[in-house]
Write a protein that holds these residues in place. Structure first.
Motif, PDB file in Angstrom:
ATOM      1  N   UNK B 100       0.845  -1.182   0.000  1.00  0.00           N
ATOM      2  CA  UNK B 100       0.000   0.000   0.000  1.00  0.00           C
ATOM      3  C   UNK B 100       0.885   1.238   0.000  1.00  0.00           C
ATOM      4  N   UNK B 101       0.576   2.167  -0.869  1.00  0.00           N
ATOM      5  CA  UNK B 101       1.334   3.421  -0.871  1.00  0.00           C
ATOM      6  C   UNK B 101       0.675   4.368   0.124  1.00  0.00           C
ATOM      7  N   UNK B 102       1.403   4.680   1.184  1.00  0.00           N
ATOM      8  CA  UNK B 102       0.884   5.613   2.172  1.00  0.00           C
ATOM      9  C   UNK B 102       1.564   6.954   1.934  1.00  0.00           C
ATOM     10  N   UNK B 103       0.863   7.983   2.144  1.00  0.00           N
ATOM     11  CA  UNK B 103       1.405   9.346   2.112  1.00  0.00           C
ATOM     12  C   UNK B 103       2.508   9.538   1.083  1.00  0.00           C
ATOM     13  N   UNK B 104       2.125   9.665  -0.169  1.00  0.00           N
ATOM     14  CA  UNK B 104       3.178   9.955  -1.129  1.00  0.00           C
ATOM     15  C   UNK B 104       3.011  11.379  -1.629  1.00  0.00           C
ATOM     16  N   UNK B 105       4.137  12.086  -1.766  1.00  0.00           N
ATOM     17  CA  UNK B 105       4.097  13.367  -2.457  1.00  0.00           C
ATOM     18  C   UNK B 105       5.241  13.355  -3.452  1.00  0.00           C
ATOM     19  N   UNK B 106       5.655  14.518  -3.905  1.00  0.00           N
ATOM     20  CA  UNK B 106       6.627  14.485  -4.983  1.00  0.00           C
ATOM     21  C   UNK B 106       8.067  14.337  -4.536  1.00  0.00           C
ATOM     22  N   UNK B 107       8.294  14.192  -3.254  1.00  0.00           N
ATOM     23  CA  UNK B 107       9.677  13.997  -2.850  1.00  0.00           C
ATOM     24  C   UNK B 107       9.866  12.746  -2.003  1.00  0.00           C
ATOM     25  N   UNK B 109       7.806   8.910  -0.337  1.00  0.00           N
ATOM     26  CA  UNK B 109       6.612   8.099  -0.144  1.00  0.00           C
ATOM     27  C   UNK B 109       6.898   6.973   0.841  1.00  0.00           C
ATOM     28  N   UNK B 110       5.843   6.457   1.418  1.00  0.00           N
ATOM     29  CA  UNK B 110       5.983   5.362   2.359  1.00  0.00           C
ATOM     30  C   UNK B 110       5.216   4.164   1.811  1.00  0.00           C
ATOM     31  N   UNK B 111       5.894   3.032   1.751  1.00  0.00           N
ATOM     32  CA  UNK B 111       5.234   1.807   1.298  1.00  0.00           C
ATOM     33  C   UNK B 111       4.988   0.910   2.493  1.00  0.00           C
ATOM     34  N   UNK B 112       3.761   0.463   2.615  1.00  0.00           N
ATOM     35  CA  UNK B 112       3.477  -0.507   3.668  1.00  0.00           C
ATOM     36  C   UNK B 112       3.327  -1.886   3.034  1.00  0.00           C
ATOM     37  N   UNK B 113       4.189  -2.803   3.449  1.00  0.00           N
ATOM     38  CA  UNK B 113       4.181  -4.130   2.850  1.00  0.00           C
ATOM     39  C   UNK B 113       3.447  -5.087   3.779  1.00  0.00           C
TER      40      UNK B 113
END
Lengths: 208, 188
Positions: B100-107, B109-113
């Protein structure tokens, strides 16, 4: 199963929570049965394992041994898992049964197909051979000329050795690439069974 | 657009991928980690080595990825899209999972596996946790290596790992800079 894990137990300490989660032994062994990943992922990982090992050894023999060592740990686990799933809760005592088990069940688990042949050497009575015409592991590997004697399937040899050991049939297992026309990667896994096992076999034969 | 990535990932996984047994793959990775722990004295070096192994894989994996997915550079307009592709196509086609991509912006991002395949049947000893071992640390190198080859210099770090007693497994990707495309000297 997981719902029980989250209910009730809330504690600040991470370790305490970890202790509260069910251990691997309590999980269903069929949870990931039939799960698959890309063969390419495996190929990339395996190539890195070879590279890493190669940087830490001096010769081809050492390299094969090192790969065998990594395969050995895989073999122990593969044996336990397949044995549990086969629901045969008994240990094979006869060499031929163990070999058949490797040839069919283990090969199927690892590579999705049984091995191409299982033979007994005509020259030495303690030698058996499993042949794979197109080993999955060698698929993306080209062995350089100066390392012609190296077989990437030493890794598989390690797996086989672990299983034979687990069945109390210690043996020396080596892998050899023996190409034939149209099958450049054909690999023979050679198993030299320990003397003590042969003696036991003879005893079992006579006591029948 | 997000939907397209998901179906593209599904499509590639279903039609263009040869497969191998997951458990075999996971055991092999585990055996490698054990080997590293034996070969190195401290867990910090093991983390580093795993990262390096991942990097080497990533650098080559990206070619395979681009060849199979036919994703062209305009698709990756911004870093957000890159993160989506990474999670929904990349992870899907190589590991058959979609983080799941959590909180992504243009600089960043956090991936939850969720359901990290490498966790299967793995438990870390208290010494390993105390020593700071990140069991799946090769992800970091892998993502870094792969993105570097498409001109994105990133830094990847693990935030949490279920194996270490956290609730989730997640990692953070920070975009450091977009590498300028340089024409090699003497190349017209």
């Amino acid at each position: 199963m997981s719902s029980g894990r989250n209910s009730g137990l809330t504690t600040d300490s991470k370790l305490a929570r970890k202790a509260a989660t069910p251990s691997s032994l309590e999980k269903n062994i069929n949870r990931k049965r039939g799960g698959e990943v890309s063969l390419n992922s495996f190929a990339f990982l395996f190539s890195e394992i070879i590279l890493y090992s190669q940087n830490r050894v001096l010769g081809i023999q050492d390299l094969e041994q090192k790969l065998g060592e990594i395969g050995y740990r895989v073999g122990i686990r593969v044996y336990e898992l397949t044995m549990l799933r086969e629901r045969v809760i008994k240990r094979e005592t006869r060499v031929i049964n163990v070999l058949l088990y490797i040839n069919s069940v283990v090969w199927k688990f690892l590579f999705g197909k049984p091995a191409d042949s299982l033979e007994k050497s005509t020259e030495n009575k303690d030698e058996y051979m499993i042949t794979d015409n197109e080993p999955l592991l060698s698929k993306f590997i080209s062995v350089p000329k100066e390392m012609a004697s190296f077989s990437p399937c030493s890794f598989v040899a390690g797996i086989v050795e672990a299983i034979l050991d687990s069945c109390q049939c210690p043996a020396r297992v080596t892998a050899h690439t023996v190409p034939v026309d149209g099958k450049p990667h054909r690999t023979v896994i050679l198993m030299k069974i320990d003397k003590s096992v042969l003696a036991r076999e003879e005893r079992l034969d006579t006591s029948k | 657009m997000a939907k397209n990535f998901r179906s593209l990932g599904e499509d590639v996984w279903k039609t263009r991928i040869e497969r191998i047994n997951l458990e075999f793959f996971v055991f092999t990775y585990g055996s490698l980690v054990v080997q590293l722990i034996k070969d190195f004295e401290d867990f910090d070096s093991v983390n580093k080595q795993l990262d390096k192994i991942g990097y080497n894989m990533g650098v080559r994996l990206i070619d395979d990825f681009l060849a199979r997915t036919h994703i062209k550079s305009p698709t990756c307009r911004d870093f957000k899209a890159v993160a989506e592709i990474l999670a929904k196509v990349g992870f899907k086609m190589y590991l058959n999972i979609v983080p799941t991509v959590l909180s992504s912006d243009n600089s960043k991002c956090v991936l939850q596996i969720d359901d990290n395949p490498f966790d299967l049947n793995v438990e870390l000893s208290p010494e390993m946790i105390a020593g700071g071992l990140w069991y799946s640390n090769f992800y970091c190198g892998l993502i870094r290596g792969a993105l570097e080859m498409v001109q994105l210099s990133v830094n990847v770090t693990f935030l949490s790992d279920v194996l270490r007693g956290d609730d989730t497994t997640s990692l953070q990707i920070d975009l450091l800079k977009v590498i300028d495309e340089q024409v090699p000297e003497g190349d017209e």
